[in-house]
Structures are given as structure tokens and as C-alpha cells.
Design a protein around this motif. Structure first.
Motif, PDB file in Angstrom:
ATOM      1  N   ARG A   1      58.267  44.429  15.681  1.00 57.16           N
ATOM      2  CA  ARG A   1      58.095  45.723  15.006  1.00 57.16           C
ATOM      3  C   ARG A   1      58.293  45.588  13.500  1.00 57.16           C
ATOM      4  O   ARG A   1      57.519  46.150  12.712  1.00 57.16           O
ATOM      5  CB  ARG A   1      59.090  46.720  15.585  1.00 57.16           C
ATOM      6  CG  ARG A   1      58.938  48.135  15.003  1.00 57.16           C
ATOM      7  CD  ARG A   1      59.988  49.036  15.595  1.00 57.16           C
ATOM      8  NE  ARG A   1      61.326  48.518  15.303  1.00 57.16           N
ATOM      9  CZ  ARG A   1      62.420  48.839  15.983  1.00 57.16           C
ATOM     10  NH1 ARG A   1      62.333  49.660  17.029  1.00 57.16           N
ATOM     11  NH2 ARG A   1      63.593  48.332  15.658  1.00 57.16           N
ATOM     12  N   ASP A   2      59.314  44.819  13.103  1.00 59.24           N
ATOM     13  CA  ASP A   2      59.539  44.606  11.664  1.00 59.24           C
ATOM     14  C   ASP A   2      58.365  43.884  11.023  1.00 59.24           C
ATOM     15  O   ASP A   2      57.924  44.237   9.922  1.00 59.24           O
ATOM     16  CB  ASP A   2      60.824  43.806  11.446  1.00 59.24           C
ATOM     17  CG  ASP A   2      62.055  44.575  11.871  1.00 59.24           C
ATOM     18  OD1 ASP A   2      61.973  45.824  11.964  1.00 59.24           O
ATOM     19  OD2 ASP A   2      63.091  43.931  12.134  1.00 59.24           O
ATOM     20  N   THR A   3      57.846  42.880  11.715  1.00 58.79           N
ATOM     21  CA  THR A   3      56.705  42.141  11.174  1.00 58.79           C
ATOM     22  C   THR A   3      55.483  43.036  11.049  1.00 58.79           C
ATOM     23  O   THR A   3      54.750  42.988  10.055  1.00 58.79           O
ATOM     24  CB  THR A   3      56.389  40.939  12.083  1.00 58.79           C
ATOM     25  OG1 THR A   3      57.546  40.105  12.188  1.00 58.79           O
ATOM     26  CG2 THR A   3      55.236  40.132  11.514  1.00 58.79           C
ATOM     27  N   LEU A   4      55.271  43.892  12.085  1.00 56.29           N
ATOM     28  CA  LEU A   4      54.129  44.800  12.043  1.00 56.29           C
ATOM     29  C   LEU A   4      54.258  45.796  10.899  1.00 56.29           C
ATOM     30  O   LEU A   4      53.276  46.089  10.207  1.00 56.29           O
ATOM     31  CB  LEU A   4      54.019  45.535  13.379  1.00 56.29           C
ATOM     32  CG  LEU A   4      52.829  46.505  13.530  1.00 56.29           C
ATOM     33  CD1 LEU A   4      51.507  45.759  13.381  1.00 56.29           C
ATOM     34  CD2 LEU A   4      52.889  47.205  14.889  1.00 56.29           C
ATOM     35  N   GLU A   5      55.463  46.290  10.666  1.00 57.62           N
ATOM     36  CA  GLU A   5      55.669  47.233   9.564  1.00 57.62           C
ATOM     37  C   GLU A   5      55.407  46.556   8.219  1.00 57.62           C
ATOM     38  O   GLU A   5      54.796  47.156   7.323  1.00 57.62           O
ATOM     39  CB  GLU A   5      57.099  47.783   9.610  1.00 57.62           C
ATOM     40  CG  GLU A   5      57.359  48.710  10.792  1.00 57.62           C
ATOM     41  CD  GLU A   5      58.807  49.159  10.848  1.00 57.62           C
ATOM     42  OE1 GLU A   5      59.610  48.640  10.035  1.00 57.62           O
ATOM     43  OE2 GLU A   5      59.141  50.012  11.694  1.00 57.62           O
ATOM     44  N   GLN A   6      55.845  45.315   8.078  1.00 58.45           N
ATOM     45  CA  GLN A   6      55.612  44.601   6.817  1.00 58.45           C
ATOM     46  C   GLN A   6      54.125  44.375   6.582  1.00 58.45           C
ATOM     47  O   GLN A   6      53.619  44.545   5.463  1.00 58.45           O
ATOM     48  CB  GLN A   6      56.353  43.271   6.827  1.00 58.45           C
ATOM     49  CG  GLN A   6      57.873  43.413   6.826  1.00 58.45           C
ATOM     50  CD  GLN A   6      58.570  42.073   6.964  1.00 58.45           C
ATOM     51  OE1 GLN A   6      57.933  41.020   7.004  1.00 58.45           O
ATOM     52  NE2 GLN A   6      59.890  42.105   7.050  1.00 58.45           N
ATOM     53  N   GLU A   7      53.415  43.991   7.656  1.00 56.26           N
ATOM     54  CA  GLU A   7      51.981  43.748   7.504  1.00 56.26           C
ATOM     55  C   GLU A   7      51.231  45.034   7.185  1.00 56.26           C
ATOM     56  O   GLU A   7      50.324  45.065   6.349  1.00 56.26           O
ATOM     57  CB  GLU A   7      51.416  43.109   8.775  1.00 56.26           C
ATOM     58  CG  GLU A   7      51.948  41.714   9.059  1.00 56.26           C
ATOM     59  CD  GLU A   7      51.545  40.715   7.997  1.00 56.26           C
ATOM     60  OE1 GLU A   7      50.482  40.918   7.370  1.00 56.26           O
ATOM     61  OE2 GLU A   7      52.303  39.749   7.769  1.00 56.26           O
ATOM     62  N   LEU A   8      51.616  46.144   7.854  1.00 59.15           N
ATOM     63  CA  LEU A   8      50.946  47.416   7.590  1.00 59.15           C
ATOM     64  C   LEU A   8      51.201  47.900   6.179  1.00 59.15           C
ATOM     65  O   LEU A   8      50.310  48.452   5.512  1.00 59.15           O
ATOM     66  CB  LEU A   8      51.406  48.468   8.603  1.00 59.15           C
ATOM     67  CG  LEU A   8      50.867  48.312  10.030  1.00 59.15           C
ATOM     68  CD1 LEU A   8      51.472  49.367  10.947  1.00 59.15           C
ATOM     69  CD2 LEU A   8      49.343  48.411  10.053  1.00 59.15           C
ATOM     70  N   SER A   9      52.441  47.690   5.690  1.00 55.59           N
ATOM     71  CA  SER A   9      52.742  48.109   4.312  1.00 55.59           C
ATOM     72  C   SER A   9      51.904  47.333   3.305  1.00 55.59           C
ATOM     73  O   SER A   9      51.646  47.825   2.205  1.00 55.59           O
ATOM     74  CB  SER A   9      54.232  47.921   4.026  1.00 55.59           C
ATOM     75  OG  SER A   9      54.573  46.542   4.072  1.00 55.59           O
TER      76      SER A   9
END
Length: 657
Positions: free
Chosen positions: A543-551
Motif C-alpha cells: 500500500r505504501d509503495t502504491l501510494e508513492q507511485e500514485l503520488s
């Protein structure tokens, strides 16, 4: 009175004339030329002005009017300036700017040559004194045939390296970790260089302490042992006690070591450059780059403020995994400097001399200690990006409870997140036995040439995986060596940070063998990397990785419709253009510039030859002297210029690099 006045004014007039000529020559050439060359050309112009003026002037000076005298003088000055400029151009062709050092640089270079010569003679005397002279003859020498002979030769080599100084001691330390290259007798003997170098007398250490602390050392320390705990190549360590009773160790740099190291590194860098230019294996291994990396690491070790900062960074990295039982000492910045480092004293025995301590542990506990050290190293490499590159037994302390202390962080490796990810992918792919994924990870890590046969590389890597990464394999260093040979065979370059990782692994393998001789480095590293990769795949981490990529992606997505609309509008109205920067690559610019230079030289040479032919065919004209006419003189000069330029073009055409 007039004579004395003329003598006084002679020097200033000459100086002003030379400077004026120099300014005119530089202005007319339009290219910045060295000051010494310009002054020499100006002196030449001043010296030839009078002969040229006398050649131009009529035989009877009384018939020359004021206007004619001015014109003759101006013409003489211009001809003298042109001759000086021509001499500068010829000198630039024969000796380009920068090919010869200036006076100051020449003096410094001469001093360095004298120092290098003295150092060469010192090294030769050391080699001869320890019975190693036969290896300097340049011919293949038979090696020792028995273990006893190898031990004697190894002792001689160790003594010679120790006497040679810090640079050669560091080279010996590196060699002691390469048990895949050296016989065991040599590796064992060179290990003594890691913490048992010749101590420096206390009087010299006291002088360094007083100079660096800026006050008598007894105002800072209640007690300091005059006998060192350890004497290494760069410094030696003394046990001490602060005025508040805290037990510390004081690391003091060997006096005068910086100048000796710089002189030896100069020799080493010259030797590396020569080997890379003259030998195939030197170019394949990038010897110049290896020597430069070694020099940079050694210079870093000479600055103890770097080690002080490295201790802080490593302590922060180890704080995240205290279960490994590895720690580093805490530095005292207020009483430390570039040549003195004060640290907490860690309990324990140097691992190289800790056989009695290890004997008290059973095999399972020794395996746990080795695994903890390996996990700690992998955490440093894969998680924090800061790792100890030289974990030989002399840089580790083993406590009675099995915990370990890291010492000598003067040189650490640092790798960026992208490289850390590629190393993790490499280990995970090795664990799966996937040669394609291993090849992809290697190509991300290494400097690849323009053409790489990836299919052949995959086959070679697959064979290495089958041979060295099979379950139960214990040939970690041999696997690393085979992998490096594969890189060399396929023209792949190893960047310095990645090379530091390989060096750390090969050094650690020998250290782990002391703790647990049967330790499976490859298998444990594969399993440990697998656990770390699996840990990154938890729902929270994903989830953290996905949030970083989306940002990162969302701003691009918001601007995408506008960009598409602009492109469509430009196509509709015929305004779509493609901006391509020509000759953006340095190699392309150098190629085109070289071709233009050759064309210009050809045109100028041909033109000069044609003009020379015309001038040589003209009869009459002004005369330089009674028997020499001006036009033939210029014609022969242009003919020489034409021949020189044409020969330069031809030698470039027919030369094979």
C-alpha cells in the motif's frame, strides 16, 4: 649624462616593447596562447624588426622622407609581428599548448620525479633485503613447491609489505582477503598486516596528540596507555580513560603518513595507467579505474572526520536491527580531529585472535553468529545503502556473549536506492535459478557497452547458477570471481559502488570462515535476500509503495489531456514540429570537428602550395638583400608550409590506431 640616461631607460623600453608586441600578437591571432610562448614570440619580433627595416629601407637613408619612414617602420613592425605569429603557429603544431609544463609546474614535476626516484630505490632495496629480488627480473619465476617454502616466501612478502609503508600494507590487506587467488600460506601470513603493523614510538604519538588537541593530552585524558592495543597501517590505537572515568580508545594517525601515501599513490596511479595502455588484461580489468578507486578510498581513510561521520551513519543503520548483535563505537567529536579519533571502547577480542572464545561456543551458536553478521551486512547493503567494505577479522571484535563490534569505518560503501533494488532482484533471481532475471539485474547494475550478446550472457550466467548456486554450495568467493570473469569477457564494466559490494562480499567470506568453516555464504545470502524481498510484499508495504507511485504519476496524468490537446491542435493547423539537437553527443562532435580540421588542413596546404608555385615563378620584385629576393623567399616558405600540412593529412589518413 646622456649615456647613463639611455642605460636607465633601456630596460623599461625593451619591456614595454615586448609587452606591446605580445598584446598585438594575441589580438591578431584571436586565440589565447600561453604567456611564456607569447613573450618569446614578442622578443623574436623585436629582434627581427631592425633587420627587416634595414632590408626595406633604401641604401641612402637621407632620401627617405618622414612619411616614407613612418610607412617603412609600420611595415617592418607588421612583418615582424606576422613572423612572430607564424613562429607561434609552428610551435603550436610541434608542441601543442599543455604538452610542456610551465616553469612552476616543471619545477614541481622535477621535485616529484626526484622523490619518486628515491622511493623507487627504497622499494627496490626493501625487495632485495627480503630476498624477493628474483621477481623483479621480468621473467617467469618458478614458484615454491612445498608448503614450508611457501610459508617462508609469504613471511618475506609480509615483511617487505610492512616495511614498504601504509600503501603496501593496504595492498597486502586486500590480497589477504583473496583466498581464491593466493595460496592459503600467503593469505594467512598477510592477515597479520591487518592489526599487527610495526608500532610508532610513543614520543611521536604524543606530539600528534598535543598538536591536534591544542593542549597537553593529560588535560583531556586521565590515563592513556603508551603501548598500543593495535598498530594498523594508517594509525594505531591506544586505550585511555577520560577525566570523567569513561573508558575510550584513541586512534592516532601515523606521523608524516600523508606525504608518504601521496608519493606511493602517485607511483601506483602511473603504474595503473601504464598497464591499462600497454596490456590487454590491464584494459580488460580497468586497472587505471581500480587504482583510482584504491587511491580515493585510502585518502578517505586518512581523514578521521570521515570515519567519525561514518560511525554515526552506521550506528543509525544498526539501530534498526539490534537482533543481529552487531554494534559500533560512539565517537567524541569535541576531542577528535582529522588525525585523532576518540571512541568508546567496545569489549571483546579481535576476531583474528578469538579462537579460544569461539571454542566455547557450539556449532549451532557459531552458525548463528555468522548468520547474524551476514544478515547485518545485507541490511547495510539492501536496506540502508551504507555498508562496511572491509570486514576482515582485524576489524571485528567478538565479545564473550557472541556479540560483534565493527571497527575501522574509515572507508564505507554507499549505494543508491536503484542499485539496492537491482542487487536485491539479483539475489532473488539467483535463489529462483532464473538466468534471464539474473542477466537483467546484472545489466541494470553494470556499465554495458553498445553491443552485448544477451543470449550468450544468459547461457553463461545459467551455467554459473547451476555450478555455484546449487543447494549446499560453499564456494562463495569462487562464484564471485567467476562472475567477475564473466563481466570482463563480455565487456561489462563494474561501477565503483558495485565493485565495493563485491569486495565486501569476498572479504566477508574469509571472515565468516573463521567463525564457522562450513558456513554456506551463497545459500544464506539467497535465503536472507528472499526474506527481505518477501517482507516488502506485505499488504502494508504494498500500500505504501502504491501510494508513492500514485503520488508520482498523478501530476503526469493531470497534465496529459492538455498535452494531447496541444498536439492535436498543432497537427490540425500544420504547426507540429520536431526539435532535434544535432551533434548532442561528444563523440559526434569530435568526429565532425576532426573531419573539418582535416579538410581545412588539406585546403590550406593546397592553397599554400599553389601560392608558392606562383611566387617562385615571379621575376623581380622587392629584395631582402643583395642576393635574396622577397618573392622567392616567401615562395620557399609557403612550399615548406604546404608540404608540412599535406604530410600531416596523409599521416592521419594512413595511420592505423
Amino acid at each position: 649624462m646622456e649615456r647613463s640616461l639611455s642605460a636607465v631607460l633601456f630596460v623599461p623600453v625593451v619591456v614595454v616593447t615586448v609587452l606591446a608586441f605580445a598584446a598585438i600578437i594575441r589580438r591578431l591571432l584571436g586565440v589565447r596562447v600561453g604567456l611564456v610562448r607569447t613573450l618569446l614570440a614578442a622578443v623574436l619580433a623585436m629582434l627581427v624588426t631592425a633587420p627587416i627595416l634595414s632590408a626595406f629601407a633604401p641604401s641612402d637613408p637621407a632620401t627617405v622622407g618622414g612619411g616614407e619612414a613612418f610607412l617603412l617602420g609600420t611595415a617592418s613592425l607588421l612583418v615582424a609581428a606576422v613572423l612572430a605569429m607564424a613562429s607561434l603557429v609552428v610551435l603550436e603544431v610541434l608542441l601543442p599548448t599543455g604538452s610542456l609544463p610551465g616553469p612552476v609546474e616543471a619545477w614541481r614535476d622535477a621535485r616529484r620525479r626526484v622523490e619518486r626516484t628515491r622511493r623507487y630505490s627504497t622499494i627496490v632495496r626493501i625487495v632485495l633485503r627480503h630476498g624477493l629480488g628474483r621477481f623483479l627480473r621480468g621473467r617467469s619465476q618458478p614458484g615454491p613447491t612445498s608448503a614450508a617454502a611457501r610459508r617462508r616466501l609469504a613471511r618475506s612478502l609480509r615483511a617487505a609489505l610492512d616495511e614498504g609503508g601504509v600503501t603496501f600494507v593496504k595492498i597486502g590487506q586486500l590480497l589477504s582477503t583473496r583466498r581464491d587467488l593466493l595460496p592459503v600460506e600467503f593469505a594467512d601470513e598477510l592477515t597479520a598486516l591487518q592489526d599487527r603493523a610495526t608500532p610508532v614510538p610513543w614520543a611521536e604519538i604524543e606530539a600528534v596528540l598535543t598538536a591536534e588537541l591544542g593542549r597537553p593530552f593529560d588535560e583531556v585524558f586521565r590515563r592513556i596507555d603508551r603501548d598500543p592495543l593495535a598498530a594498523a597501517s594508517v594509525a594505531q590505537v591506544h586505550a585511555a580513560q577520560l577525566v570523567d572515568g569513561t573508558e575510550v580508545v584513541v586512534k592516532v594517525q601515523r606521523p608524516g603518513i600523508t606525504r608518504v601515501v601521496e608519493r606511493d599513490l602517485d607511483i601506483l596511479l602511473r603504474l595503473g595507467g601504464m598497464l591499462e595502455e600497454r596490456t590487454t588484461w590491464g584494459r580488460a580489468f580497468g586497472v587505471r579505474g581500480l587504482a583510482s578507486g584504491f587511491a580515493a578510498a585510502l585518502r578517505e581513510e586518512l581523514d578521521f572526520t570521515v570515519e567519525r561521520d561514518n560511525l554515526r551513519a552506521m550506528a543509525a543503520a544498526l539501530a534498526g536491527s539490534p537482533e543481529h548483535g552487531v554494534r559500533v563505537p560512539t565517537a567524541y567529536p569535541a576531542i577528535s580531529s582529522e588525525r585523532v579519533l576518540v571512541m568508546d571502547r567496545l569489549p571483546g577480542t579481535p576476531l583474528g585472535a578469538a579462537a579460544p572464545v569461539l571454542a566455547r561456543f557450539d556449532e549451532r551458536r557459531r552458525a548463528e553468529i555468522a548468520a547474524g553478521l551476514l544478515d547485518c551486512m545485507l541490511d547495510q547493503i539492501l536496506v540502508h545503502g551504507v555498508f562496511h567494505v572491509d570486514l576482515h577479522p582485524g576489524n571485528l571484535l567478538l565479545d564473550d556473549d557472541g556479540s560483534l563490534g565493527l571497527l575501522d569505518l574509515g572507508s564505507v560503501g554507499r549505494i543508491d536506492p536503484v542499485t539496492r533494488t537491482a542487487i536485491g532482484s539479483l539475489l532473488l533471481a539467483v535463489g529462483r535459478g532464473d538466468s534471464v532475471a539474473v542477466t537483467d539485474a546484472l545489466l541494470q547494475l553494470l556499465d554495458r557497452p553498445g553491443d552485448v550478446d544477451e543470449r550468450e550472457l544468459q547461457r553463461v550466467v545459467g551455467a554459473l547458477i547451476v555450478r555455484y548456486a546449487a543447494p549446499g554450495s560453499t564456494v562463495g568467493v569462487a562464484a564471485v570471481s567467476a562472475l567477475l570473469n564473466t563481466f570482463t569477457a563480455h565487456g561489462l564494466g563494474v561501477p565503483p559502488p558495485v565493485a565495493a559490494v563485491f569486495r565486501a562480499v569476498t572479504t566477508l567470506e574469509g571472515t565468516l570462515a573463521l567463525v564457522h568453516p562450513e558456513f554456506d555464504l551463497v545459500g544464506q545470502a539467497r535465503a536472507s535476500a528472499g526474506r527481505r524481498i518477501a517482507g516488502t510484499l506485505t499488504p502494508g508495504n504494498l500500500r505504501d509503495t502504491l501510494e508513492q507511485e500514485l503520488s508520482t504519476i498523478l501530476p503526469m496524468l493531470r497534465g496529459l489531456p492538455r498535452r494531447i490537446d496541444r498536439i492535436g491542435d498543432a497537427i490540425e493547423h500544420g504547426r507540429l514540429r520536431f526539435a532535434v539537437r544535432l551533434f548532442a553527443d561528444d563523440q559526434d562532435r569530435r568526429l565532425v570537428t576532426g573531419l573539418l580540421h582535416q579538410v581545412l588542413l588539406t585546403v590550406i596546404g593546397a592553397t599554400a602550395g599553389l601560392m608558392a608555385t606562383l611566387l617562385l615563378g615571379i621575376d623581380g620584385g622587392p629584395r631582402v638583400s643583395t642576393g635574396v629576393a622577397l618573392f622567392p623567399l616567401l615562395g620557399y616558405g609557403l612550399l615548406v608550409v604546404s608540404v608540412v600540412l599535406v604530410l600531416r593529412v596523409l599521416v592521419t589518413v594512413f595511420r592505423r590506431d
